[in-house]
Design a protein around this motif. Structure first.
Motif, mmCIF file in Angstrom:
data_model
loop_
_atom_site.group_PDB
_atom_site.id
_atom_site.type_symbol
_atom_site.label_atom_id
_atom_site.label_comp_id
_atom_site.label_asym_id
_atom_site.label_seq_id
_atom_site.Cartn_x
_atom_site.Cartn_y
_atom_site.Cartn_z
ATOM 1 N N SER A 40 47.989 44.547 26.338
ATOM 2 C CA SER A 40 47.245 43.398 25.816
ATOM 3 C C SER A 40 45.753 43.677 25.977
ATOM 4 O O SER A 40 45.362 44.680 26.567
ATOM 5 N N PHE A 41 44.929 42.772 25.439
ATOM 6 C CA PHE A 41 43.496 42.889 25.671
ATOM 7 C C PHE A 41 43.184 42.441 27.099
ATOM 8 O O PHE A 41 43.913 41.633 27.684
ATOM 9 N N PRO A 42 42.092 42.934 27.663
ATOM 10 C CA PRO A 42 41.783 42.598 29.057
ATOM 11 C C PRO A 42 41.490 41.109 29.240
ATOM 12 O O PRO A 42 40.960 40.437 28.353
ATOM 13 N N TYR A 43 41.861 40.612 30.400
ATOM 14 C CA TYR A 43 41.540 39.253 30.820
ATOM 15 C C TYR A 43 40.763 39.365 32.123
ATOM 16 O O TYR A 43 40.912 40.310 32.898
ATOM 17 N N SER A 44 39.890 38.381 32.376
ATOM 18 C CA SER A 44 38.954 38.474 33.498
ATOM 19 C C SER A 44 39.420 37.626 34.673
ATOM 20 O O SER A 44 40.102 36.609 34.497
ATOM 21 N N GLU A 45 39.055 38.107 35.886
ATOM 22 C CA GLU A 45 39.288 37.392 37.132
ATOM 23 C C GLU A 45 38.068 37.575 38.005
ATOM 24 O O GLU A 45 37.394 38.615 37.957
ATOM 25 N N GLU A 46 37.737 36.527 38.773
ATOM 26 C CA GLU A 46 36.617 36.667 39.691
ATOM 27 C C GLU A 46 36.971 37.648 40.808
ATOM 28 O O GLU A 46 38.093 37.659 41.321
ATOM 29 N N ILE A 47 35.994 38.458 41.165
ATOM 30 C CA ILE A 47 36.234 39.530 42.134
ATOM 31 C C ILE A 47 36.669 38.971 43.476
ATOM 32 O O ILE A 47 37.610 39.501 44.110
ATOM 33 N N HIS A 48 36.040 37.867 43.911
ATOM 34 C CA HIS A 48 36.388 37.335 45.238
ATOM 35 C C HIS A 48 37.814 36.790 45.263
ATOM 36 O O HIS A 48 38.488 36.837 46.300
ATOM 37 N N ASN A 49 38.306 36.289 44.105
ATOM 38 C CA ASN A 49 39.694 35.817 44.067
ATOM 39 C C ASN A 49 40.672 36.993 44.238
ATOM 40 O O ASN A 49 41.695 36.872 44.923
ATOM 41 N N ILE A 50 40.346 38.098 43.594
ATOM 42 C CA ILE A 50 41.219 39.280 43.733
ATOM 43 C C ILE A 50 41.195 39.795 45.161
ATOM 44 O O ILE A 50 42.236 40.162 45.745
ATOM 45 N N GLU A 51 39.978 39.812 45.767
ATOM 46 C CA GLU A 51 39.873 40.284 47.145
ATOM 47 C C GLU A 51 40.649 39.381 48.098
ATOM 48 O O GLU A 51 41.293 39.859 49.038
ATOM 49 N N ASN A 52 40.601 38.067 47.876
ATOM 50 C CA ASN A 52 41.363 37.137 48.712
ATOM 51 C C ASN A 52 42.870 37.383 48.574
ATOM 52 O O ASN A 52 43.614 37.332 49.565
ATOM 53 N N SER A 53 43.322 37.639 47.351
ATOM 54 C CA SER A 53 44.748 37.892 47.133
ATOM 55 C C SER A 53 45.185 39.169 47.848
ATOM 56 O O SER A 53 46.289 39.235 48.412
ATOM 57 N N LEU A 54 44.293 40.175 47.830
ATOM 58 C CA LEU A 54 44.626 41.415 48.542
ATOM 59 C C LEU A 54 44.655 41.201 50.052
ATOM 60 O O LEU A 54 45.524 41.740 50.759
ATOM 61 N N ASN A 55 43.727 40.425 50.566
ATOM 62 C CA ASN A 55 43.697 40.156 52.006
ATOM 63 C C ASN A 55 44.889 39.325 52.456
ATOM 64 O O ASN A 55 45.402 39.514 53.560
ATOM 65 N N LYS A 56 45.333 38.397 51.630
ATOM 66 C CA LYS A 56 46.492 37.570 51.974
ATOM 67 C C LYS A 56 47.817 38.321 51.803
ATOM 68 O O LYS A 56 48.854 37.834 52.258
ATOM 69 N N GLY A 57 47.777 39.462 51.140
ATOM 70 C CA GLY A 57 49.011 40.226 50.925
ATOM 71 C C GLY A 57 49.760 39.831 49.684
ATOM 72 O O GLY A 57 50.899 40.284 49.486
ATOM 73 N N GLU A 58 49.135 38.996 48.815
ATOM 74 C CA GLU A 58 49.796 38.622 47.571
ATOM 75 C C GLU A 58 49.848 39.805 46.610
ATOM 76 O O GLU A 58 50.784 39.931 45.830
ATOM 77 N N PHE A 59 48.828 40.637 46.656
ATOM 78 C CA PHE A 59 48.777 41.864 45.869
ATOM 79 C C PHE A 59 48.450 43.030 46.813
ATOM 80 O O PHE A 59 47.906 42.836 47.907
ATOM 81 N N MET A 60 48.780 44.216 46.350
ATOM 82 C CA MET A 60 48.414 45.414 47.103
ATOM 83 C C MET A 60 48.127 46.548 46.128
ATOM 84 O O MET A 60 48.654 46.581 45.013
ATOM 85 N N LYS A 61 47.239 47.439 46.594
ATOM 86 C CA LYS A 61 46.931 48.598 45.774
ATOM 87 C C LYS A 61 48.066 49.617 45.849
ATOM 88 O O LYS A 61 48.616 49.848 46.930
ATOM 89 N N VAL A 62 48.405 50.206 44.712
ATOM 90 C CA VAL A 62 49.444 51.245 44.683
ATOM 91 C C VAL A 62 48.837 52.523 44.129
ATOM 92 O O VAL A 62 47.910 52.491 43.312
ATOM 93 N N ALA A 63 49.371 53.661 44.600
ATOM 94 C CA ALA A 63 48.814 54.949 44.181
ATOM 95 C C ALA A 63 49.592 55.598 43.053
ATOM 96 O O ALA A 63 49.105 56.522 42.415
ATOM 97 N N ILE A 64 50.821 55.119 42.819
ATOM 98 C CA ILE A 64 51.666 55.755 41.803
ATOM 99 C C ILE A 64 51.487 55.024 40.486
ATOM 100 O O ILE A 64 51.779 53.825 40.377
ATOM 101 N N ASP A 65 51.010 55.745 39.501
ATOM 102 C CA ASP A 65 50.796 55.185 38.172
ATOM 103 C C ASP A 65 52.056 55.376 37.335
ATOM 104 O O ASP A 65 52.470 56.513 37.092
#
Length: 705
Positions: A40-65
């Motif tokens: 799809s075309f890109p959609y935007s999110e505020e950076i601090h919201n993404i950082e909060n989600s990562l800190n809470k464990g809702e999302f995590m970075k993955v290395a396997i593409d």
């Protein structure tokens, strides 16, 4: 937490939802993302919201593409390269930041690219979505030609038989494979192919046709093909067999898991990897390919020997070699281990009368691990006790898995194949063929000579065998260590990689050598029909006590390879060495098997002579009885034979008898000094002689029958 372009963010609630960061607008604190699985075309999110989600464990970075691909340019077809390069030109034309992430400006750029490259706006949008979702690299624009022809997740269904048409027509009807036919094929394979008798695939196909595609002929009563309905072809049968089952699956089912692991499994790595340096010994036994003769009589063949080899896995060094004529037993394992732990120079001199240099075979250490199969002598409690006493780990491998100690198994082949051409009496394969000679009759080597040959061969392989393909370590290469077993062992000993230990000779005798029971007798210390003596026995007068108080038993350790000595434990630290008494010096240096063989031969000869001995005794008895019978008959002819014998004047009668015997030249017939004159019976002396003879008969014979 720093967010960068192409980071992948995975949802913990839904692992399938993965977002890719395609641009970070630090000025407006926005992050543009796309779903990698739903372009799809890109959609935007505020950076601090993404950082909060990562800190809470809702999302995590993955290395396997999931879309990462690696492909060589040479592997791509010409059409794939053309399509990729065309899409890449379009992307480079319109990829302007930040305009491309503003919807209104992006639409204008897409229209311009559509006019310039003469393609639809839909195609341009597809290029952009593919580029963003698949990693934002040039190869992300490759077409999915590699997926062509495949139905993901299910098999294709056909209404007619697939494949090229038959060149030659047949009366047998063919059709496409359906679910019912697949079931029949599976059942037939399990019933007629995946069985231990290992029939051919053609046989399984024929059995399937007989059971499922035939009918009974009314005239003959035999089953024949049912020509009214289609029949599975062998090609179809073979296709589905190959589609469902891998080659290893067939071996597992037809020959079993054990056979697969032994002869068909992948052979990767090396035994050296698991040995953790020197000190892992593998021990095994086999029957020697030669017939031997007795050490005391070379005309007697004693059979084939049992050979035990102990090999260090890491260095490939043969640690010890033992051969005996007894069967594989706990005693033979003890001797094999004793040889492994003993100084080889002293061992060769003591048991084989061989002189070797100490550096030729400098292996007299205790290992940290012993690998053994599941032979009865190798899983016994006795061997377990020995290894526990010496702090050695005993590892029994699985049954029927000789490949797990392949280094030891290979040495059996190398040693015997190397020396067999030189040895008379070696086993030959053409023995049972017509005209083949019996190789057993050519045997000339005894056990001691055969062991000498084995030791010489072992020394050759230890010191001169260049191991092709041996996995030298980086340290070995730097130190220029050649891949020769003894050099690798010395290197490992110097580096201390195997944690080897030494053991005193007394400990070997008490812990490893076989045990037996000896008896203290007046003649000496009796063990195995041989008699020994020692200093403590003489000092404490054991043999005198045995004659006065009776014999008693005592535990001893012995070496079946040399009966010259036995060992009595005095206390927990000392042993007394007992030697053969002079009467049995002939057995010094002999093996216990030779002594037993000689004793057996002596008993056999005694049994063979029994008939002659008894016949001689019977004949002697008959001769004695005949002489006595004649004497009695002569005594009966004397007058007054019933009168009691004169026993009062025995001494006088003896002297007179002696005089008579001298006169008849009976006592000293060949003595020239004795000169006897003939005496007439008419003289007085003749009369006296007759009287003496009568008296003699009266004394000797009582006249009774």
């Amino acid at each position: 937490m720093q967010l960068v372009i192409n980071d992948l963010l995975q949802s913990n609630e839904n692992p399938e939802f993965i977002q890719r960061i395609v641009w970070v607008d630090n000025k407006h604190h926005l992050c543009f993302l796309v779903n990698v699985h739903e372009p799809s075309f890109p959609y935007s999110e505020e950076i601090h919201n993404i950082e909060n989600s990562l800190n809470k464990g809702e999302f995590m970075k993955v290395a396997i593409d999931p879309w990462a691909i690696s492909v060589d340019e040479e592997d791509l077809s010409k059409q794939e390269i053309e399509k990729r390069d065309k899409a890449w030109l379009v992307i480079n034309q319109i990829y302007l930041i930040p305009d491309l992430f503003i919807p209104k400006r992006r639409a204008e750029l897409i229209k311009l690219a559509s006019k310039k490259f003469s393609i639809s706006t839909k195609t341009v949008r597809q290029y952009l979505k593919r580029y963003w979702s698949r990693g934002m690299v040039k190869n992300a624009l490759l077409p999915d030609f590699n997926n062509c022809g495949k139905q993901q997740g299910k098999e294709r269904n056909f209404n007619k038989k697939a494949g090229r048409p038959y060149v030659y027509s047949s009366a047998i009807q063919r059709a496409a494979i359906n679910e019912e036919w697949k079931k029949i094929i599976r059942i037939s394979l399990e019933k007629h192919y995946f069985i231990r008798s290992k029939p051919s695939l053609k046989y399984a196909y024929q059995q399937m046709v007989k059971e499922h595609f035939s009918k009974e002929d009314e005239k003959t009563g035999y089953k024949v093909l049912d020509m009214d309905r289609p029949v599975i072809s062998f090609d179809q049968f073979y296709y589905w067999y190959r589609k469902w089952f891998k080659p290893e699956d067939a071996i597992h089912k037809r020959e079993g898991r054990r056979e697969f692991l032994q002869n068909y499994r992948a052979i990767t790595g090396s035994a050296t990897e698991d040995s953790m340096g020197i000190g892992t010994y593998a021990i095994d036994a086999t029957i020697g390919d030669i017939y031997l003769v007795s050490s005391f009589d070379r005309n007697k063949v004693i059979g084939r020997p049992v050979i035990y080899l102990t090999v260090d896995i890491f260095s490939r060094c043969v640690v010890s070699v033992y051969a005996g004529i007894q069967s594989m037993s706990k005693e033979s394992v003890r001797l094999a281990l004793a040889n492994a732990f003993e100084d080889k120079k002293e061992f060769c001199k003591r048991t084989l009368d061989m002189d070797i240099d100490k550096d030729d075979w400098p292996i007299h250490y205790l290992p940290h691990t012993i690998l053994a199969d599941r032979g009865s002598e190798l899983i016994s409690n006795e061997l377990t006790q020995i290894t526990e006493d010496l702090n050695i780990k005993l590892q029994n491998l699985g049954a029927y898995r000789p490949e797990l100690k392949a280094v030891c198994e290979k040495y059996f082949d190398l040693l015997q194949e190397h020396i067999s051409p030189f040895l008379p009496g070696a086993v030959q394969k053409d023995f049972m063929k017509r005209g083949g000679k019996d190789y057993r009759k050519k045997a000339v080597l005894n056990l001691n000579e055969y062991v000498q040959i084995l030791v010489r061969t072992v020394l050759y392989y230890n010191n001169h065998n260049y191991l092709m393909g041996y996995p030298l370590t980086q340290s070995m290469i730097q130190e220029n260590i050649p891949p020769i077993p003894i050099e690798i062992f010395k290197w490992g000993l110097h580096k201390g990689t195997g944690l080897l230990r030494t053991i005193p000779l007394n400990a070997i005798r008490s812990s490893v050598l076989p045990k037996g029971s000896a008896k203290i007798t007046p003649k000496g210390i009796k063990f195995g029909n041989l008699y020994y003596t020692c200093s403590i026995a003489l000092k404490e007068r054991w043999f005198s006590k045995a004659r006065i108080q009776g014999s008693w038993s005592m535990g001893v350790h012995y070496d079946p390879q040399d009966v010259s000595n036995i060992y009595i434990r005095i206390d927990r630290q000392k042993h007394e060495v007992c030697t053969l008494i002079k009467q049995y010096e002939m057995y010094r240096g002999a093996m216990i098997e030779d002594v037993e063989s000689l004793k057996s031969d002596i008993k056999h000869k005694e049994a063979e002579y029994e008939e002659s001995r008894l016949n001689g005794a019977i004949q002697l008895a008959q001769d004695i009885e005949e002489i006595v019978k004649n004497a009695k008959n002569e005594a009966k002819q004397i007058p007054n034979s019933k009168v009691p014998k004169d026993i009062k004047n025995i001494r006088e009668n003896r002297e007179k008898e002696n005089l008579v015997m001298k006169s008849e030249n009976l006592v000293y017939p060949n003595d020239p000094k004795v000169k006897l004159n003939s005496v007439s019976h008419e003289t007085e002396s003749g009369k006296v002689l007759d009287i003496f003879r009568k008296k003699q008969k009266e004394v000797l014979y009582d006249g009774e029958n």
